[in-house]
Design a protein around this motif. Structure first.
Motif, PDB file in Angstrom:
ATOM      1  N   ARG A   1      -0.221 -12.339   1.651  1.00 49.66           N
ATOM      2  CA  ARG A   1      -0.800 -13.254   0.669  1.00 49.66           C
ATOM      3  C   ARG A   1       0.165 -14.398   0.327  1.00 49.66           C
ATOM      4  O   ARG A   1      -0.261 -15.441  -0.138  1.00 49.66           O
ATOM      5  CB  ARG A   1      -1.124 -12.502  -0.645  1.00 49.66           C
ATOM      6  CG  ARG A   1      -2.033 -11.282  -0.505  1.00 49.66           C
ATOM      7  CD  ARG A   1      -3.433 -11.702  -0.111  1.00 49.66           C
ATOM      8  NE  ARG A   1      -4.379 -10.586  -0.170  1.00 49.66           N
ATOM      9  CZ  ARG A   1      -4.441  -9.583   0.697  1.00 49.66           C
ATOM     10  NH1 ARG A   1      -3.596  -9.546   1.710  1.00 49.66           N
ATOM     11  NH2 ARG A   1      -5.353  -8.638   0.571  1.00 49.66           N
ATOM     12  N   ASP A   2       1.468 -14.160   0.524  1.00 48.60           N
ATOM     13  CA  ASP A   2       2.482 -15.118   0.059  1.00 48.60           C
ATOM     14  C   ASP A   2       3.507 -15.412   1.158  1.00 48.60           C
ATOM     15  O   ASP A   2       4.632 -15.799   0.863  1.00 48.60           O
ATOM     16  CB  ASP A   2       3.215 -14.529  -1.154  1.00 48.60           C
ATOM     17  CG  ASP A   2       3.938 -13.228  -0.817  1.00 48.60           C
ATOM     18  OD1 ASP A   2       3.582 -12.578   0.194  1.00 48.60           O
ATOM     19  OD2 ASP A   2       4.882 -12.868  -1.551  1.00 48.60           O
TER      20      ASP A   2
ATOM     21  N   ARG B   1       0.830  -1.206   0.000  1.00 47.12           N
ATOM     22  CA  ARG B   1       0.000   0.000   0.000  1.00 47.12           C
ATOM     23  C   ARG B   1       0.869   1.263   0.000  1.00 47.12           C
ATOM     24  O   ARG B   1       0.550   2.249  -0.667  1.00 47.12           O
ATOM     25  CB  ARG B   1      -0.912   0.017   1.236  1.00 47.12           C
ATOM     26  CG  ARG B   1      -2.082  -0.943   1.120  1.00 47.12           C
ATOM     27  CD  ARG B   1      -2.809  -1.089   2.444  1.00 47.12           C
ATOM     28  NE  ARG B   1      -3.910  -2.022   2.338  1.00 47.12           N
ATOM     29  CZ  ARG B   1      -5.145  -1.683   1.982  1.00 47.12           C
ATOM     30  NH1 ARG B   1      -5.442  -0.402   1.770  1.00 47.12           N
ATOM     31  NH2 ARG B   1      -6.084  -2.586   1.868  1.00 47.12           N
TER      32      ARG B   1
ATOM     33  N   ASP C   1      -5.344 -10.680  -7.000  1.00 48.97           N
ATOM     34  CA  ASP C   1      -4.352 -11.250  -6.079  1.00 48.97           C
ATOM     35  C   ASP C   1      -4.207 -12.769  -6.260  1.00 48.97           C
ATOM     36  O   ASP C   1      -3.136 -13.320  -6.011  1.00 48.97           O
ATOM     37  CB  ASP C   1      -4.742 -10.964  -4.619  1.00 48.97           C
ATOM     38  CG  ASP C   1      -4.745  -9.476  -4.298  1.00 48.97           C
ATOM     39  OD1 ASP C   1      -4.147  -8.696  -5.068  1.00 48.97           O
ATOM     40  OD2 ASP C   1      -5.353  -9.088  -3.272  1.00 48.97           O
TER      41      ASP C   1
ATOM     42  N   ARG D   1     -10.211  -7.207  -6.369  1.00 44.39           N
ATOM     43  CA  ARG D   1      -8.889  -7.297  -5.751  1.00 44.39           C
ATOM     44  C   ARG D   1      -8.516  -8.768  -5.491  1.00 44.39           C
ATOM     45  O   ARG D   1      -7.397  -9.186  -5.775  1.00 44.39           O
ATOM     46  CB  ARG D   1      -8.922  -6.515  -4.429  1.00 44.39           C
ATOM     47  CG  ARG D   1      -7.608  -6.029  -3.958  1.00 44.39           C
ATOM     48  CD  ARG D   1      -7.739  -4.709  -3.269  1.00 44.39           C
ATOM     49  NE  ARG D   1      -8.416  -4.761  -1.977  1.00 44.39           N
ATOM     50  CZ  ARG D   1      -7.805  -5.062  -0.841  1.00 44.39           C
ATOM     51  NH1 ARG D   1      -6.533  -5.360  -0.835  1.00 44.39           N
ATOM     52  NH2 ARG D   1      -8.456  -5.041   0.304  1.00 44.39           N
TER      53      ARG D   1
ATOM     54  N   ARG E   1      -2.646 -13.645 -10.362  1.00 44.40           N
ATOM     55  CA  ARG E   1      -1.391 -13.115 -10.916  1.00 44.40           C
ATOM     56  C   ARG E   1      -0.370 -14.255 -11.049  1.00 44.40           C
ATOM     57  O   ARG E   1      -0.436 -15.261 -10.325  1.00 44.40           O
ATOM     58  CB  ARG E   1      -0.854 -11.979 -10.039  1.00 44.40           C
ATOM     59  CG  ARG E   1      -0.451 -12.451  -8.671  1.00 44.40           C
ATOM     60  CD  ARG E   1       0.065 -11.315  -7.796  1.00 44.40           C
ATOM     61  NE  ARG E   1       0.361 -11.826  -6.476  1.00 44.40           N
ATOM     62  CZ  ARG E   1      -0.008 -11.255  -5.338  1.00 44.40           C
ATOM     63  NH1 ARG E   1      -0.679 -10.132  -5.344  1.00 44.40           N
ATOM     64  NH2 ARG E   1       0.312 -11.811  -4.192  1.00 44.40           N
TER      65      ARG E   1
ATOM     66  N   ARG F   1       7.599  -7.074  -6.043  1.00 39.22           N
ATOM     67  CA  ARG F   1       7.533  -8.176  -5.075  1.00 39.22           C
ATOM     68  C   ARG F   1       8.930  -8.523  -4.563  1.00 39.22           C
ATOM     69  O   ARG F   1       9.124  -8.752  -3.376  1.00 39.22           O
ATOM     70  CB  ARG F   1       6.866  -9.412  -5.679  1.00 39.22           C
ATOM     71  CG  ARG F   1       5.465  -9.171  -6.212  1.00 39.22           C
ATOM     72  CD  ARG F   1       4.645 -10.439  -6.231  1.00 39.22           C
ATOM     73  NE  ARG F   1       4.373 -10.908  -4.887  1.00 39.22           N
ATOM     74  CZ  ARG F   1       3.371 -10.457  -4.135  1.00 39.22           C
ATOM     75  NH1 ARG F   1       2.535  -9.569  -4.586  1.00 39.22           N
ATOM     76  NH2 ARG F   1       3.216 -10.918  -2.903  1.00 39.22           N
TER      77      ARG F   1
END
Ligand code: DC
Length: 221
Positions: free
Chosen positions: A121-122, A35, A175, A171, A178, A100
């Motif tokens: 998320r990862d 963000r 997410d 979103r 991708r 990333r």
């Protein structure tokens, strides 16, 4: 090291913050980092689709996380990064491999400095694939929208529930689909659906998993 992944509105931030407090660990909100990069790009009127510029920005970003606050290059951006346009901007810059790479390097450095509860998320799949505890925290889409709606209303936001549902669905889709580090459950993560559970119940469930790991003799930090 506790890794918590899951979609928007599943309750990750609330739970991760409380767990960190209980365990005496540092809480790291990795979404806030994406963000911050998106906010910087928006402020400079840069196109979040410009992969090269976004990678440069991500590498140059000095992000400091303190309890409840986030600073970008020395400026407090805690409130600004919660704006709806930053939410969707973050999801857009997060598809860029170079962005990333820069964020993952910063996150690994943070995780090496202290014991952390890290959410995103990862985290269990890419950032810390060897985390001692991995949780995939989920909730039904309607419930996730409702939580975000209540959260926004408490802050005086005027977005309608329908609009919010569209934004969150968009979103989540971005997410999860991708190419680079999509949102997915690590094979060794524990799946937890928080729909219908109170915050205390979710916290207790995760603490039980943490304690089981510790009593199994695994080194935990
Ligand atoms: O958790 P959040 O909603 O604040 O995250 C904002 C966006 O950042 C989210 O749409 C996806 C992205 N993100 C990511 O790709 N990887 C992470 N580890 C954390 C967030």
């Amino acid at each position: 090291m506790v890794a918590i992944d899951g979609p928007a509105g599943a309750g990750k931030s609330t739970i991760a913050r409380r767990l960190a407090e209980r365990l005496g660990f540092t809480y790291i909100d990795t979404g806030a980092m994406y963000r911050a990069v998106a906010w910087w790009a928006l402020r400079q009127n840069l196109d979040p689709g410009d992969m090269h510029r976004m990678e440069q920005l991500a590498m140059a970003a000095e992000i400091t996380l303190a309890p409840g606050r986030i600073q970008l290059n020395g400026e407090d951006v805690t409130a600004e990064i919660r704006e709806p346009e930053v939410s969707s901007g973050a999801s857009k810059v997060a598809v860029i491999p170079g962005v990333r790479r820069a964020m993952v390097a910063k996150q690994r450095a943070m995780g090496e400095r202290s014991s952390v509860v890290m959410e995103g998320r990862d985290i269990g799949t890419v950032v810390f694939p060897h985390a001692e505890v991995k949780i995939f925290l989920d909730a039904q889409p309607n419930e996730r929208v409702r939580r975000r709606f209540e959260e926004g209303r408490a802050k005086g936001e005027s977005i309608s529930e329908e609009e919010l549902a569209t934004q969150i669905a968009e979103r989540d889709r971005r997410d999860s689909t991708r190419a680079e580090a999509p949102l997915t459950q690590a094979p060794d993560a524990v799946y937890l659906d928080s729909t219908g559970l109170s915050i205390d119940e979710v916290e207790e469930a995760i603490l039980r998993i943490v304690r089981a790991r510790v009593t199994n003799g695994k080194e935990f930090h």
